[in-house]
Design a protein around this motif. Structure first.
Motif, PDB file in Angstrom:
ATOM      1  N   GLU A   1       0.811  -1.218   0.000  1.00  0.00           N
ATOM      2  CA  GLU A   1       0.000   0.000   0.000  1.00  0.00           C
ATOM      3  C   GLU A   1       0.846   1.270   0.000  1.00  0.00           C
ATOM      4  OE1 GLU A   1      -2.751  -0.280   3.229  1.00  0.00           O
ATOM      5  OE2 GLU A   1      -3.964  -1.818   2.246  1.00  0.00           O
ATOM      6  N   VAL A   2       2.017   1.168  -0.630  1.00  0.00           N
ATOM      7  CA  VAL A   2       2.856   2.353  -0.810  1.00  0.00           C
ATOM      8  C   VAL A   2       2.289   3.215  -1.923  1.00  0.00           C
ATOM      9  CG1 VAL A   2       5.170   3.170  -1.415  1.00  0.00           C
ATOM     10  CG2 VAL A   2       4.894   1.131   0.015  1.00  0.00           C
ATOM     11  N   ILE A   3       1.712   2.571  -2.938  1.00  0.00           N
ATOM     12  CA  ILE A   3       1.060   3.262  -4.042  1.00  0.00           C
ATOM     13  C   ILE A   3      -0.313   2.648  -4.256  1.00  0.00           C
ATOM     14  CG2 ILE A   3       3.235   3.824  -5.203  1.00  0.00           C
ATOM     15  CD1 ILE A   3       2.677   1.524  -7.142  1.00  0.00           C
ATOM     16  N   ASP A   4      -1.170   3.339  -5.021  1.00  0.00           N
ATOM     17  CA  ASP A   4      -2.449   2.755  -5.408  1.00  0.00           C
ATOM     18  C   ASP A   4      -2.457   2.535  -6.915  1.00  0.00           C
ATOM     19  OD1 ASP A   4      -3.440   5.198  -6.770  1.00  0.00           O
ATOM     20  OD2 ASP A   4      -3.559   6.010  -4.755  1.00  0.00           O
ATOM     21  N   ARG A   5      -3.484   1.880  -7.400  1.00  0.00           N
ATOM     22  CA  ARG A   5      -3.530   1.474  -8.806  1.00  0.00           C
ATOM     23  C   ARG A   5      -3.540   2.655  -9.776  1.00  0.00           C
ATOM     24  NH1 ARG A   5      -4.618  -3.857  -9.641  1.00  0.00           N
ATOM     25  NH2 ARG A   5      -5.248  -5.072  -7.819  1.00  0.00           N
ATOM     26  N   LYS A   6      -4.099   3.759  -9.361  1.00  0.00           N
ATOM     27  CA  LYS A   6      -4.216   4.907 -10.251  1.00  0.00           C
ATOM     28  C   LYS A   6      -3.037   5.874 -10.132  1.00  0.00           C
ATOM     29  CE  LYS A   6      -9.280   4.845 -10.335  1.00  0.00           C
ATOM     30  NZ  LYS A   6     -10.518   5.654 -10.119  1.00  0.00           N
ATOM     31  N   GLN A   7      -2.126   5.592  -9.232  1.00  0.00           N
ATOM     32  CA  GLN A   7      -1.001   6.503  -9.011  1.00  0.00           C
ATOM     33  C   GLN A   7       0.076   6.294 -10.068  1.00  0.00           C
ATOM     34  OE1 GLN A   7       0.549   6.412  -5.030  1.00  0.00           O
ATOM     35  NE2 GLN A   7       2.479   7.383  -5.602  1.00  0.00           N
ATOM     36  N   PRO A   8       0.477   7.355 -10.775  1.00  0.00           N
ATOM     37  CA  PRO A   8       1.550   7.215 -11.765  1.00  0.00           C
ATOM     38  C   PRO A   8       2.889   6.974 -11.086  1.00  0.00           C
ATOM     39  CG  PRO A   8       0.958   9.523 -11.509  1.00  0.00           C
ATOM     40  CD  PRO A   8      -0.050   8.738 -10.712  1.00  0.00           C
ATOM     41  N   VAL A   9       3.687   6.120 -11.686  1.00  0.00           N
ATOM     42  CA  VAL A   9       5.018   5.825 -11.145  1.00  0.00           C
ATOM     43  C   VAL A   9       6.046   6.001 -12.254  1.00  0.00           C
ATOM     44  CG1 VAL A   9       4.204   4.242  -9.363  1.00  0.00           C
ATOM     45  CG2 VAL A   9       4.719   3.360 -11.642  1.00  0.00           C
ATOM     46  N   PRO A  10       7.237   6.455 -11.906  1.00  0.00           N
ATOM     47  CA  PRO A  10       8.280   6.627 -12.929  1.00  0.00           C
ATOM     48  C   PRO A  10       8.773   5.280 -13.435  1.00  0.00           C
ATOM     49  CG  PRO A  10       9.178   7.013 -10.739  1.00  0.00           C
ATOM     50  CD  PRO A  10       7.705   6.850 -10.563  1.00  0.00           C
ATOM     51  N   PHE A  11       8.923   5.167 -14.747  1.00  0.00           N
ATOM     52  CA  PHE A  11       9.403   3.921 -15.342  1.00  0.00           C
ATOM     53  C   PHE A  11      10.920   3.954 -15.550  1.00  0.00           C
ATOM     54  CE2 PHE A  11       9.738   0.788 -18.887  1.00  0.00           C
ATOM     55  CZ  PHE A  11       9.189  -0.294 -18.218  1.00  0.00           C
ATOM     56  N   GLY A  12      11.495   5.164 -15.509  1.00  0.00           N
ATOM     57  CA  GLY A  12      12.928   5.314 -15.739  1.00  0.00           C
ATOM     58  C   GLY A  12      13.806   4.459 -14.846  1.00  0.00           C
ATOM     59  N   PRO A  13      13.542   4.416 -13.517  1.00  0.00           N
ATOM     60  CA  PRO A  13      14.385   3.593 -12.649  1.00  0.00           C
ATOM     61  C   PRO A  13      14.403   2.120 -13.040  1.00  0.00           C
ATOM     62  CG  PRO A  13      13.143   5.160 -11.343  1.00  0.00           C
ATOM     63  CD  PRO A  13      12.628   5.271 -12.743  1.00  0.00           C
ATOM     64  N   TYR A  14      13.270   1.595 -13.532  1.00  0.00           N
ATOM     65  CA  TYR A  14      13.233   0.201 -13.969  1.00  0.00           C
ATOM     66  C   TYR A  14      14.077   0.009 -15.226  1.00  0.00           C
ATOM     67  CZ  TYR A  14       9.095   0.447 -10.973  1.00  0.00           C
ATOM     68  OH  TYR A  14       8.238   0.659  -9.920  1.00  0.00           O
ATOM     69  N   ILE A  15      14.028   1.002 -16.109  1.00  0.00           N
ATOM     70  CA  ILE A  15      14.863   0.942 -17.314  1.00  0.00           C
ATOM     71  C   ILE A  15      16.332   0.957 -16.931  1.00  0.00           C
ATOM     72  CG2 ILE A  15      15.481   2.115 -19.473  1.00  0.00           C
ATOM     73  CD1 ILE A  15      12.677   3.321 -19.526  1.00  0.00           C
ATOM     74  N   VAL A  16      16.684   1.788 -15.956  1.00  0.00           N
ATOM     75  CA  VAL A  16      18.068   1.893 -15.496  1.00  0.00           C
ATOM     76  C   VAL A  16      18.565   0.560 -14.954  1.00  0.00           C
ATOM     77  CG1 VAL A  16      19.551   2.920 -13.723  1.00  0.00           C
ATOM     78  CG2 VAL A  16      17.997   4.365 -15.056  1.00  0.00           C
ATOM     79  N   ILE A  17      17.783  -0.052 -14.075  1.00  0.00           N
ATOM     80  CA  ILE A  17      18.179  -1.334 -13.498  1.00  0.00           C
ATOM     81  C   ILE A  17      18.327  -2.391 -14.590  1.00  0.00           C
ATOM     82  CG2 ILE A  17      17.473  -3.192 -11.939  1.00  0.00           C
ATOM     83  CD1 ILE A  17      15.961  -1.061 -10.313  1.00  0.00           C
ATOM     84  N   ALA A  18      17.371  -2.422 -15.511  1.00  0.00           N
ATOM     85  CA  ALA A  18      17.415  -3.399 -16.596  1.00  0.00           C
ATOM     86  C   ALA A  18      18.614  -3.171 -17.506  1.00  0.00           C
ATOM     87  CB  ALA A  18      16.117  -3.325 -17.405  1.00  0.00           C
ATOM     88  N   ALA A  19      18.937  -1.904 -17.788  1.00  0.00           N
ATOM     89  CA  ALA A  19      20.065  -1.594 -18.661  1.00  0.00           C
ATOM     90  C   ALA A  19      21.386  -2.010 -18.039  1.00  0.00           C
ATOM     91  CB  ALA A  19      20.078  -0.094 -18.985  1.00  0.00           C
ATOM     92  N   VAL A  20      21.518  -1.820 -16.719  1.00  0.00           N
ATOM     93  CA  VAL A  20      22.733  -2.255 -16.029  1.00  0.00           C
ATOM     94  C   VAL A  20      22.884  -3.766 -16.119  1.00  0.00           C
ATOM     95  CG1 VAL A  20      23.839  -2.445 -13.770  1.00  0.00           C
ATOM     96  CG2 VAL A  20      22.801  -0.291 -14.463  1.00  0.00           C
ATOM     97  N   ILE A  21      21.788  -4.489 -15.897  1.00  0.00           N
ATOM     98  CA  ILE A  21      21.824  -5.954 -16.001  1.00  0.00           C
ATOM     99  C   ILE A  21      22.175  -6.374 -17.417  1.00  0.00           C
ATOM    100  CG2 ILE A  21      20.442  -8.063 -15.845  1.00  0.00           C
ATOM    101  CD1 ILE A  21      18.811  -6.703 -13.650  1.00  0.00           C
ATOM    102  N   ALA A  22      21.564  -5.726 -18.417  1.00  0.00           N
ATOM    103  CA  ALA A  22      21.810  -6.085 -19.811  1.00  0.00           C
ATOM    104  C   ALA A  22      23.258  -5.827 -20.206  1.00  0.00           C
ATOM    105  CB  ALA A  22      20.863  -5.309 -20.722  1.00  0.00           C
TER     106      ALA A  22
END
Length: 251
Positions: free
Chosen positions: A214-235
């Motif tokens: 319950e840190v966020i709700d379904r309608k709350q926008p979240v930044p996608f950039g951090p996920y891209i960053v983590i994925a790019a480092v792994i890649a």
């Protein structure tokens, strides 16, 4: 001497991580990050040199401003420590090769984007434009194999995200599209696709956890950039292993 390089580059990464924090926080507000001294955002007290030592200042001050005792975000030491570790890992992966410079540039972009997007949900064009020619030059000097993978990676990164934006009617932003274009130059075609896949998986997992907590709700926008960053480092660091495993086990 070779055994000292990881430590030296870790310390270098700590310093740059502190600098990247400043860039990521100031550029979205079009503030100078070269002349203005750092201040506490609450009491406006100018920070002394001993309050700006990466990671250590946060620990010694117990995560609070020395003057007004305002809580300091753990983002600052986390970014500094993470940058230090990844800078050292870049050396472990590449050695003293020209690719090390490319790796550091790549990590630098990712760290800055991580800070700016997680704080403001914004991927600044100024940052992307700054790194674009550097990535092009880096891949001309130290090209991928095959060399045209940088071109196809860039095109794939831009076009796939553009299609997602149209289909989802804004589910992703133009900043994400431009960022994937830059990632494609460094990573190449296959690892760019891998980054997209991993970022979606990581985003789904973390998003589900945040919803359950319950840190966020379904309608709350979240930044996608951090996920891209983590994925790019792994890649970048484990892309070859993951792709080889995938094609070996499924084909």
């Amino acid at each position: 001497m070779d055994n000292l390089f990881p430590l030296l580059f870790f310390l270098l990464g700590l310093i740059f991580g502190s600098f990247f924090n400043v860039i990521g926080l100031r550029v979205p507000h079009k503030q100078s990050f070269t002349y203005n001294r750092s201040i506490c955002p609450k009491c406006k007290q100018q920070l002394s040199w001993y309050e700006l030592i990466p990671v250590l200042s946060y620990i010694f001050q117990q995560g609070k401003c020395h003057n007004c005792k305002m809580t300091i975000s753990p983002l600052y030491p986390s970014v500094e420590l993470g940058t230090g570790l990844i800078f050292a890992l870049c050396y472990v992966k590449t050695g003293l090769d020209l690719e090390l410079v490319t790796a550091w540039l790549f990590v630098s972009l990712l760290v800055i984007i991580f800070v700016s997007d997680i704080k403001f949900m914004l991927i600044p064009n100024r940052i992307l434009l700054f790194f674009f020619p550097l990535f092009v030059i880096a891949r001309i000097i130290r090209p991928l194999d095959p060399w045209w993978s940088s071109i196809t990676g860039m095109l794939a990164g831009v076009m796939i995200i553009a299609i997602i934006i149209v289909i989802s009617r804004g589910g992703m932003g133009a900043g994400d599209m431009k960022l994937f274009g830059l990632l494609g130059i460094v990573l190449g075609f296959e690892k760019t696709l891998l980054t997209l896949f991993l970022s979606c998986v990581i985003g789904a997992i973390i998003g589900l956890i945040l919803l359950l907590l319950e840190v966020i709700d379904r309608k709350q926008p979240v930044p996608f950039g951090p996920y891209i960053v983590i994925a790019a480092v792994i890649a970048y660091f484990q892309g070859d292993f993951l792709l080889n495993w995938y094609f070996h086990n499924l084909f």
